[in-house]
Design a protein around this motif. Structure first.
Motif, short mmCIF file in Angstrom:
data_model
loop_
_atom_site.label_atom_id
_atom_site.label_comp_id
_atom_site.label_asym_id
_atom_site.label_seq_id
_atom_site.Cartn_x
_atom_site.Cartn_y
_atom_site.Cartn_z
N CYS A 9 0.83 -1.20 0.00
CA CYS A 9 0.00 0.00 0.00
C CYS A 9 0.87 1.25 0.00
O CYS A 9 0.64 2.18 -0.79
N SER A 14 2.73 1.58 -3.36
CA SER A 14 1.81 1.99 -4.42
C SER A 14 1.44 3.46 -4.29
O SER A 14 1.35 4.18 -5.28
N TRP A 15 1.23 3.92 -3.07
CA TRP A 15 0.88 5.32 -2.84
C TRP A 15 2.04 6.24 -3.26
O TRP A 15 1.83 7.28 -3.89
N TYR A 72 -1.59 12.52 -10.03
CA TYR A 72 -1.73 11.22 -9.40
C TYR A 72 -2.26 10.20 -10.40
O TYR A 72 -3.13 10.51 -11.20
N LEU A 127 -3.65 4.59 -7.15
CA LEU A 127 -4.37 4.99 -5.95
C LEU A 127 -5.43 3.96 -5.56
O LEU A 127 -5.61 3.66 -4.38
N VAL A 128 -6.12 3.41 -6.55
CA VAL A 128 -7.11 2.36 -6.28
C VAL A 128 -6.42 1.13 -5.71
O VAL A 128 -6.91 0.51 -4.75
N SER A 139 -3.66 1.10 -4.03
CA SER A 139 -3.25 1.45 -2.68
C SER A 139 -4.41 1.32 -1.69
O SER A 139 -4.25 0.77 -0.60
N LEU A 140 -5.57 1.82 -2.07
CA LEU A 140 -6.73 1.71 -1.19
C LEU A 140 -7.18 0.26 -1.01
O LEU A 140 -7.58 -0.14 0.08
N LEU A 141 -7.10 -0.52 -2.08
CA LEU A 141 -7.45 -1.94 -1.97
C LEU A 141 -6.49 -2.67 -1.04
O LEU A 141 -6.92 -3.46 -0.19
N ALA A 188 -4.75 -1.35 1.37
CA ALA A 188 -4.99 -0.89 2.74
C ALA A 188 -6.19 -1.62 3.35
O ALA A 188 -6.15 -2.00 4.53
N THR A 189 -7.21 -1.84 2.55
CA THR A 189 -8.39 -2.58 3.03
C THR A 189 -8.02 -4.02 3.36
O THR A 189 -8.41 -4.54 4.41
#
Length: 77
Positions: A21, A24-25, A49, A54-55, A57-59, A61-62
């Protein structure tokens, strides 16, 4: 004993997802030079960006959060 081993593996995967994450960020950001609006004005720098990173990274993180909670719950049992 088997459930404890599974919980440790889940925690290791959570750490790996968290590291992915962050990477990727950091890779999602880039700086570009923007042309001046009026002639004679200086160029400016802008940050752009990448939406797919970003998607991702959020995935990640989840996934890291879910695996972290499940792994800690498995160790506590």
């Amino acid at each position: 004993m088997r459930s404890r081993r599974r919980a440790v593996i889940e925690l290791l995967l959570a750490y790996a997802a968290a590291a992915g994450c962050v990477l990727s960020w950091l890779a999602a950001r880039s700086t570009v030079i923007v042309a001046p609006v009026l002639e004679g004005e200086p160029q400016t720098a802008s940050t752009v960006y990448s939406a797919p990173l970003l998607v991702l990274s959020l995935l990640l993180a989840t996934v890291a959060g879910v695996l972290g909670v499940v792994g800690v719950a498995g160790l506590r049992r």
